[in-house]
Design a protein around this motif. Sequence first.
Motif, PDB file in Angstrom:
ATOM      1  N   ILE A 184      -9.170  15.064   4.151  1.00 19.52           N
ATOM      2  CA  ILE A 184      -9.792  13.861   3.607  1.00 19.52           C
ATOM      3  C   ILE A 184     -11.310  13.974   3.567  1.00 19.52           C
ATOM      4  O   ILE A 184     -11.940  13.718   2.549  1.00 19.52           O
ATOM      5  CB  ILE A 184      -9.375  12.624   4.431  1.00 19.52           C
ATOM      6  N   HIS A 185     -11.904  14.366   4.691  1.00 23.71           N
ATOM      7  CA  HIS A 185     -13.363  14.331   4.813  1.00 23.71           C
ATOM      8  C   HIS A 185     -14.041  15.661   4.511  1.00 23.71           C
ATOM      9  O   HIS A 185     -15.262  15.732   4.428  1.00 23.71           O
ATOM     10  CB  HIS A 185     -13.746  13.873   6.221  1.00 23.71           C
ATOM     11  N   LYS A 186     -13.242  16.716   4.404  1.00 17.42           N
ATOM     12  CA  LYS A 186     -13.762  18.063   4.126  1.00 17.42           C
ATOM     13  C   LYS A 186     -14.723  18.549   5.199  1.00 17.42           C
ATOM     14  O   LYS A 186     -15.694  19.224   4.923  1.00 17.42           O
ATOM     15  CB  LYS A 186     -14.452  18.121   2.750  1.00 17.42           C
ATOM     16  N   ILE A 187     -14.424  18.158   6.460  1.00 19.05           N
ATOM     17  CA  ILE A 187     -15.203  18.649   7.595  1.00 19.05           C
ATOM     18  C   ILE A 187     -14.232  19.175   8.645  1.00 19.05           C
ATOM     19  O   ILE A 187     -13.060  18.816   8.663  1.00 19.05           O
ATOM     20  CB  ILE A 187     -16.101  17.563   8.216  1.00 19.05           C
TER      21      ILE A 187
ATOM     22  N   LEU B 221       0.820  -1.209   0.000  1.00 17.05           N
ATOM     23  CA  LEU B 221       0.000   0.000   0.000  1.00 17.05           C
ATOM     24  C   LEU B 221       0.853   1.257   0.000  1.00 17.05           C
ATOM     25  O   LEU B 221       0.534   2.237  -0.673  1.00 17.05           O
ATOM     26  CB  LEU B 221      -0.934   0.010   1.214  1.00 17.05           C
ATOM     27  N   LYS B 222       1.945   1.234   0.742  1.00 19.42           N
ATOM     28  CA  LYS B 222       2.840   2.385   0.791  1.00 19.42           C
ATOM     29  C   LYS B 222       3.451   2.663  -0.578  1.00 19.42           C
ATOM     30  O   LYS B 222       3.558   3.819  -0.992  1.00 19.42           O
ATOM     31  CB  LYS B 222       3.939   2.137   1.822  1.00 19.42           C
ATOM     32  N   ALA B 223       3.810   1.613  -1.308  1.00 17.53           N
ATOM     33  CA  ALA B 223       4.436   1.778  -2.619  1.00 17.53           C
ATOM     34  C   ALA B 223       3.421   2.177  -3.685  1.00 17.53           C
ATOM     35  O   ALA B 223       3.715   2.994  -4.554  1.00 17.53           O
ATOM     36  CB  ALA B 223       5.130   0.485  -3.027  1.00 17.53           C
ATOM     37  N   VAL B 224       2.216   1.643  -3.616  1.00 21.31           N
ATOM     38  CA  VAL B 224       1.225   1.857  -4.670  1.00 21.31           C
ATOM     39  C   VAL B 224       0.412   3.126  -4.449  1.00 21.31           C
ATOM     40  O   VAL B 224       0.302   3.969  -5.340  1.00 21.31           O
ATOM     41  CB  VAL B 224       0.290   0.634  -4.787  1.00 21.31           C
ATOM     42  N   ALA B 225      -0.168   3.270  -3.283  1.00 20.89           N
ATOM     43  CA  ALA B 225      -1.130   4.343  -3.059  1.00 20.89           C
ATOM     44  C   ALA B 225      -0.570   5.489  -2.219  1.00 20.89           C
ATOM     45  O   ALA B 225      -1.083   6.592  -2.269  1.00 20.89           O
ATOM     46  CB  ALA B 225      -2.379   3.796  -2.382  1.00 20.89           C
ATOM     47  N   GLY B 226       0.440   5.231  -1.453  1.00 21.38           N
ATOM     48  CA  GLY B 226       0.918   6.253  -0.521  1.00 21.38           C
ATOM     49  C   GLY B 226      -0.029   6.328   0.656  1.00 21.38           C
ATOM     50  O   GLY B 226      -1.238   6.397   0.495  1.00 21.38           O
ATOM     51  N   ILE B 227       0.528   6.302   1.849  1.00 18.56           N
ATOM     52  CA  ILE B 227      -0.345   6.257   3.028  1.00 18.56           C
ATOM     53  C   ILE B 227      -0.146   7.440   3.957  1.00 18.56           C
ATOM     54  O   ILE B 227      -0.681   7.460   5.054  1.00 18.56           O
ATOM     55  CB  ILE B 227      -0.144   4.941   3.809  1.00 18.56           C
ATOM     56  N   ARG B 228       0.623   8.415   3.502  1.00 18.45           N
ATOM     57  CA  ARG B 228       0.851   9.604   4.316  1.00 18.45           C
ATOM     58  C   ARG B 228       0.209  10.814   3.671  1.00 18.45           C
ATOM     59  O   ARG B 228       0.103  10.914   2.458  1.00 18.45           O
ATOM     60  CB  ARG B 228       2.354   9.887   4.456  1.00 18.45           C
ATOM     61  N   LEU B 229      -0.192  11.746   4.498  1.00 24.88           N
ATOM     62  CA  LEU B 229      -0.663  13.029   4.012  1.00 24.88           C
ATOM     63  C   LEU B 229       0.540  13.913   3.726  1.00 24.88           C
ATOM     64  O   LEU B 229       1.611  13.728   4.297  1.00 24.88           O
ATOM     65  CB  LEU B 229      -1.538  13.702   5.068  1.00 24.88           C
ATOM     66  N   SER B 230       0.353  14.890   2.868  1.00 24.07           N
ATOM     67  CA  SER B 230       1.425  15.856   2.630  1.00 24.07           C
ATOM     68  C   SER B 230       1.574  16.734   3.874  1.00 24.07           C
ATOM     69  O   SER B 230       0.724  16.743   4.765  1.00 24.07           O
ATOM     70  CB  SER B 230       1.101  16.712   1.418  1.00 24.07           C
TER      71      SER B 230
END
Length: 62
Positions: free
Chosen positions: A49-52, A28-37
């Motif tokens: 992420i949720h816009k709230i 998952l880390k390699a494909v999608a990235g699991i950290r926020l900028s």
Amino acid sequence: MSLAAQLIGTFAAVVFALACSTALYLTLKAVAGIRLSREEEFNSADLSIHKISATPDYETTW
């Protein structure tokens, strides 16, 4: 004898679970990235992420 077999089975299951979860994490880390900028971390995951907003003082007009 039975206790030893149960301990070996438990140890094998823990090792298997750790190996599978590590492989999944790295994939998952390699494909999608699991950290926020850095900017998304500063704004918080709620906003990014949720816009709230988690606090009523910091509302946005998304």
